[in-house]
Scaffold this active site. Sequence first.
Site, PDB file in Angstrom:
ATOM      1  CG  ASP A  61      28.984  41.015  31.402  1.00  0.00           C
ATOM      2  OD1 ASP A  61      29.329  40.434  32.454  1.00  0.00           O
ATOM      3  OD2 ASP A  61      28.708  42.226  31.373  1.00  0.00           O
ATOM      4  CG  ASN A  88      40.332  33.020  33.462  1.00  0.00           C
ATOM      5  OD1 ASN A  88      41.294  32.837  34.211  1.00  0.00           O
ATOM      6  ND2 ASN A  88      40.225  34.103  32.698  1.00  0.00           N
ATOM      7  CE1 TYR A 165      40.276  37.178  43.200  1.00  0.00           C
ATOM      8  CE2 TYR A 165      41.649  36.212  44.919  1.00  0.00           C
ATOM      9  CZ  TYR A 165      41.270  36.298  43.596  1.00  0.00           C
ATOM     10  OH  TYR A 165      41.880  35.488  42.661  1.00  0.00           O
ATOM     11  CE  LYS A 169      38.683  33.867  42.457  1.00  0.00           C
ATOM     12  NZ  LYS A 169      38.234  33.463  41.110  1.00  0.00           N
ATOM     13  CB  THR A 200      47.074  38.800  35.974  1.00  0.00           C
ATOM     14  OG1 THR A 200      46.406  38.922  37.251  1.00  0.00           O
ATOM     15  CG2 THR A 200      47.507  37.356  35.767  1.00  0.00           C
TER      16      THR A 200
END
Length: 242
Positions: A61, A88, A165, A169, A200
Amino acid sequence: MTIGKTALITGANKGIGYETARQLGGMGITILIGSRNEQSGREAVAKLANEGVEARLILLDVTNQSTIDSAVQQIKQEFGSLDVLINNAGISLGGATPPSQFSLNDLRETYETNFFGLVAVTQAMLPLLQESPCGRIVNLSSGLGSLTYNGDPEHEHAQFNLLAYNSSKAAVNMFTVTLAKEFKDSPLKINSADPGFTATDLNGFTGLGSVQQAAAVVVRLATLNNDGPSGGFFDSNGEVPW
């Protein structure tokens, strides 16, 4: 040559991570499936084994340092080194909530996985990667983390104004650049990958690209030759602007 190499992939029990594992495993690389859920991790290992891929489960984790430390010890004892690290694991919280109203809790939680967890895993695995003659680190980023794209009102990414998000990134990209500068005189190659808008569960399978296409970008960076780039940001078409 990839035979005899090892690759740790975080969040590898599904989606892009699993497909990356499948493709790298098909090259003869031993895959270490990083999964925070033991059952889903074991299912992924079993599916890969049915395809002839050598895979092991690593309970991991990225937001839990004790599991990171245990993973390091497991890899050290079983293999002595690590050839490829693919960061990932990632989440997206808060949806399209305007930045001025965005929940700080959602922002912090996103960063814990997408950025702080990624950094923590990388720092912990670096000694093992340095034992490899050709260590490779691939950080899963996104075109949504590109300031150039976000700053262009005509670009297709500009419509996705996702504070947590996108900014997480962008932070990943900065980590890629700074870490690559630190290790510029070593065999390590460290790059960010933009897998594209992939179908996904992160986006409710609304993405336009397949996991096979996305994983191909990651695999290419994970298997770079010694004269390959480091400190860059790449998608299936080449370099992505910061």
